[in-house]
Scaffold this motif. Structure first.
Motif, mmCIF file in Angstrom:
data_model
loop_
_atom_site.group_PDB
_atom_site.id
_atom_site.type_symbol
_atom_site.label_atom_id
_atom_site.label_comp_id
_atom_site.label_asym_id
_atom_site.label_seq_id
_atom_site.Cartn_x
_atom_site.Cartn_y
_atom_site.Cartn_z
ATOM 1 N N GLY A 217 139.753 -20.964 81.217
ATOM 2 C CA GLY A 217 138.822 -21.366 82.257
ATOM 3 C C GLY A 217 138.369 -20.205 83.126
ATOM 4 O O GLY A 217 138.601 -19.035 82.815
ATOM 5 N N SER A 218 137.757 -20.547 84.248
ATOM 6 C CA SER A 218 137.229 -19.540 85.165
ATOM 7 C C SER A 218 137.605 -19.879 86.594
ATOM 8 O O SER A 218 137.486 -21.031 87.028
ATOM 9 C CB SER A 218 135.701 -19.478 85.051
ATOM 10 N N ALA A 219 138.045 -18.869 87.333
ATOM 11 C CA ALA A 219 138.398 -19.071 88.737
ATOM 12 C C ALA A 219 137.179 -19.385 89.591
ATOM 13 O O ALA A 219 137.307 -19.795 90.742
ATOM 14 C CB ALA A 219 139.109 -17.831 89.276
ATOM 15 N N GLU A 220 135.994 -19.191 89.035
ATOM 16 C CA GLU A 220 134.764 -19.479 89.767
ATOM 17 C C GLU A 220 134.353 -20.941 89.651
ATOM 18 O O GLU A 220 133.464 -21.389 90.376
ATOM 19 C CB GLU A 220 133.627 -18.599 89.227
ATOM 20 N N ASP A 221 134.973 -21.683 88.739
ATOM 21 C CA ASP A 221 134.565 -23.060 88.460
ATOM 22 C C ASP A 221 135.666 -24.031 88.851
ATOM 23 O O ASP A 221 136.640 -24.208 88.137
ATOM 24 C CB ASP A 221 134.227 -23.210 86.973
ATOM 25 N N ARG A 222 135.501 -24.675 89.987
ATOM 26 C CA ARG A 222 136.509 -25.614 90.467
ATOM 27 C C ARG A 222 136.490 -26.943 89.727
ATOM 28 O O ARG A 222 137.449 -27.712 89.814
ATOM 29 C CB ARG A 222 136.310 -25.875 91.966
ATOM 30 N N ARG A 223 135.422 -27.215 88.998
ATOM 31 C CA ARG A 223 135.261 -28.528 88.360
ATOM 32 C C ARG A 223 135.939 -28.618 86.996
ATOM 33 O O ARG A 223 136.152 -29.716 86.487
ATOM 34 C CB ARG A 223 133.767 -28.859 88.229
ATOM 35 N N ALA A 224 136.248 -27.484 86.411
ATOM 36 C CA ALA A 224 136.882 -27.451 85.097
ATOM 37 C C ALA A 224 138.266 -26.824 85.230
ATOM 38 O O ALA A 224 138.505 -26.012 86.131
ATOM 39 C CB ALA A 224 136.024 -26.654 84.108
ATOM 40 N N ALA A 326 137.923 -17.496 95.527
ATOM 41 C CA ALA A 326 136.792 -17.272 94.622
ATOM 42 C C ALA A 326 135.464 -17.090 95.333
ATOM 43 O O ALA A 326 134.468 -16.721 94.705
ATOM 44 C CB ALA A 326 136.684 -18.440 93.644
ATOM 45 N N GLY A 327 135.414 -17.369 96.625
ATOM 46 C CA GLY A 327 134.155 -17.266 97.355
ATOM 47 C C GLY A 327 134.338 -16.550 98.680
ATOM 48 O O GLY A 327 135.443 -16.146 99.058
ATOM 49 N N ALA A 328 133.254 -16.428 99.399
ATOM 50 C CA ALA A 328 133.298 -15.784 100.709
ATOM 51 C C ALA A 328 134.082 -16.650 101.687
ATOM 52 O O ALA A 328 134.043 -17.880 101.620
ATOM 53 C CB ALA A 328 131.883 -15.564 101.234
ATOM 54 N N GLU A 329 134.793 -16.010 102.616
ATOM 55 C CA GLU A 329 135.558 -16.756 103.614
ATOM 56 C C GLU A 329 134.625 -17.186 104.750
ATOM 57 O O GLU A 329 134.784 -16.795 105.903
ATOM 58 C CB GLU A 329 136.723 -15.909 104.122
ATOM 59 N N GLU A 330 133.652 -17.990 104.381
ATOM 60 C CA GLU A 330 132.662 -18.502 105.327
ATOM 61 C C GLU A 330 132.490 -19.990 105.079
ATOM 62 O O GLU A 330 132.226 -20.412 103.954
ATOM 63 C CB GLU A 330 131.327 -17.776 105.143
ATOM 64 N N LEU A 331 132.632 -20.780 106.123
ATOM 65 C CA LEU A 331 132.533 -22.231 105.996
ATOM 66 C C LEU A 331 131.074 -22.657 105.897
ATOM 67 O O LEU A 331 130.276 -22.372 106.792
ATOM 68 C CB LEU A 331 133.192 -22.904 107.193
ATOM 69 N N ASP A 336 130.230 -23.304 97.427
ATOM 70 C CA ASP A 336 130.663 -24.295 96.441
ATOM 71 C C ASP A 336 132.078 -24.008 95.945
ATOM 72 O O ASP A 336 132.312 -23.697 94.779
ATOM 73 C CB ASP A 336 129.691 -24.332 95.268
ATOM 74 N N THR A 337 133.026 -24.116 96.874
ATOM 75 C CA THR A 337 134.440 -23.981 96.553
ATOM 76 C C THR A 337 135.161 -25.231 97.043
ATOM 77 O O THR A 337 134.622 -26.005 97.845
ATOM 78 C CB THR A 337 135.041 -22.731 97.219
ATOM 79 N N SER A 338 136.383 -25.438 96.589
ATOM 80 C CA SER A 338 137.121 -26.657 96.954
ATOM 81 C C SER A 338 137.277 -26.802 98.459
ATOM 82 O O SER A 338 137.165 -27.907 99.000
ATOM 83 C CB SER A 338 138.503 -26.645 96.290
ATOM 84 N N ASP A 369 139.330 -31.831 92.127
ATOM 85 C CA ASP A 369 139.430 -31.904 93.584
ATOM 86 C C ASP A 369 138.654 -33.094 94.159
ATOM 87 O O ASP A 369 138.818 -33.436 95.327
ATOM 88 C CB ASP A 369 139.005 -30.597 94.250
ATOM 89 N N THR A 370 137.835 -33.738 93.330
ATOM 90 C CA THR A 370 137.119 -34.939 93.769
ATOM 91 C C THR A 370 137.969 -36.200 93.617
ATOM 92 O O THR A 370 137.596 -37.266 94.116
ATOM 93 C CB THR A 370 135.831 -35.115 92.948
ATOM 94 N N ALA A 371 139.107 -36.096 92.907
ATOM 95 C CA ALA A 371 139.979 -37.259 92.717
ATOM 96 C C ALA A 371 140.631 -37.652 94.044
ATOM 97 O O ALA A 371 140.695 -36.867 94.995
ATOM 98 C CB ALA A 371 141.046 -36.950 91.673
#
Length: 448
Positions: A217-224, A326-331, A336-338, A369-371
């Motif tokens: 998988g990929s650390a950039e893809d939270r859905r898989a 995996a993303g910027a530390e900005e809310l 598109d992170t968990s 993470d949507t569960a």
């Protein structure tokens, strides 16, 4: 009771009006991705988790212990139904401390929770279910009876059922619900399923099963699914195990699991240096910063009970939680992170069905993470999504600044240090569970 008499006695129970209904094998056990209540059980019917026939007494027992219809104490604002009702768009919802938003539960929020999951949702037992529990436990409350059940022939099956029964017994004892007879019945089942320490320690971890199931998988893809293949593979590899002061959630006297935490920040020496820097920090402002791409993991393994009534920290993996910055530390809703502020997370939970009944499904389930779940182990019966519940503590922003990028095991309060002995947390878990077992034996270990 003789096996012949017990068999005759049990038959009417399987078909009595008080028994839990059996699930239609053609229907999914849990609501699927995209459903408003994704991940929750599709019904309160017994599921085929310990035996292929949902009506089997083992599955009836599991349903009594791990399925409950109730109104949660709290309802998280991130749930799809709550989002629809509020009408607040993503841009205005994912702000501030969005994971915390919630309301009190009402009777209208009543639904089925649990199933083939890590934590029982049971918080009460009415007289009929209490009596039914006592009756079903009587089928598995001696070692001789357990030996006659083909579905319990494997050491893993014995451990999983024992752990399920112990988890509920501990909660009943602490929260003071259910009759003394029901508690004694569960305690007898726990001890009837006990195995020698050597047998428990020889059980396979399940890591090979997890690797076979999950693509890199990929650390950039939270859905898989994403799984770092080097985790748990090499004691001298890039992942460093971290000892720390555990919160109550990960104290084994509460979780009945050993909780091993790991950090990866590049090469092994980088992670070791990072832990040392946290340890040396004199204030939150001096804490080092995690680089984008850093990963942390929590590996939870089951604690069983041996034939001497002692706690044994087994190698059996019950759950793996992996997070990557995996993303910027900005809310932002656009992040598109968990956590919506940089962290993606993946949960892999062992299922009884996949481990024992349906090997083709795999021993572990990827939990998006949507569960949703009832997160009872966090203190209150809260209904929330995994994304929101995990982001309560594990977010890079609005977390108080007490830990690098919100990684609590690396806070100054946690006093982290690198672990050099693989058994450190396993031995600690055994020490933490030991007094729990002693207390249960004193209260419920007497003869019938």
């Amino acid at each position: 009771m003789s096996s012949t008499l017990r068999t005759l006695w049990l038959l009417p129970l399987l078909f009595s009006p008080a028994s839990v209904g059996a699930q239609d094998a053609s229907q999914p056990a849990r609501l699927l991705r995209g459903h408003d209540f994704e991940g929750l059980p599709a019904s309160g019917a017994a599921q085929a988790v310990y035996a292929k026939d949902p009506a089997h007494p083992l599955n009836q027992l599991h349903a009594l212990l791990f399925l409950a219809e109730l109104a949660p104490d709290e309802v998280g604002a991130a749930l799809p139904t709550e989002r629809k009702t509020s009408g607040v768009d993503a841009e205005h919802f994912f702000v501030g401390k969005w994971p915390i938003a919630q309301r009190k539960g009402t009777p209208a929020d009543r639904r089925w929770f649990g199933g083939d999951v890590r934590t029982s949702p049971l918080v009460a037992l009415d007289p009929a279910r209490d009596a039914r529990l006592v009756e079903l436990c009587a089928r598995f409350d001696t070692r001789e009876e357990v030996a006659q059940v083909s579905e319990l022939a494997s050491p893993l099956a014995k451990l999983l059922l024992q752990w399920d029964a112990l988890q509920v017994l501990v909660r009943m004892d602490r929260k003071d619900f259910g009759s003394a007879d029901a508690r004694r019945a569960l305690h007898r089942v726990v001890m009837a399923l006990a195995q020698p320490r050597a047998a428990l320690e020889a059980l396979p971890s399940g890591l090979a099963d997890l690797h076979a199931q999950v693509p890199t998988g990929s650390a950039e893809d939270r859905r898989a699914p994403f799984l770092d293949r080097e985790l748990l593979q090499d004691a001298a590899g890039p992942w460093v195990e971290v000892q720390r002061r555990s919160t109550a959630l990960f104290d084994a006297k509460n979780s009945l699991r050993s909780a091993r935490a790991f950090l990866r920040t590049g090469k092994r020496e980088d992670a070791l240096a990072f832990v040392a820097a946290v340890r040396a920090a004199k204030s939150d402002a001096e804490l080092p910063k995690l680089a984008r791409g850093a990963e942390v993991a929590l590996v939870l393994t089951l604690v069983g009970v041996d034939t001497e009534g002692r706690a044994v920290a087994t190698p059996v993996i019950d759950e793996v939680r992996l997070r990557a910055l995996a993303g910027a530390e900005e809310l932002s809703a656009a992040n598109d992170t968990s956590s919506r502020d940089g962290w993606n997370h993946w949960v892999f939970a062992r299922t009884r069905r996949g481990s024992l009944v349906a090997g083709d499904e795999g021993a572990f389930r990827f939990v998006p993470d949507t569960a949703q779940s009832l997160f009872l182990e966090y203190g209150t019966a809260k209904h929330a999504t995994y994304a929101a519940q995990c982001a309560l503590c594990h977010r890079a922003t609005n977390g108080g600044g007490q830990a690098p990028s919100g990684v609590r095991m690396l806070s100054r309060f946690a006093e982290p240090e690198a672990i050099t002995q693989a058994r450190t947390r396993l031995d600690q878990a055994e020490r933490e569970v030991a007094p729990v077992l002693v207390a249960l034996a004193e209260r419920y270990g007497a003869a019938r």
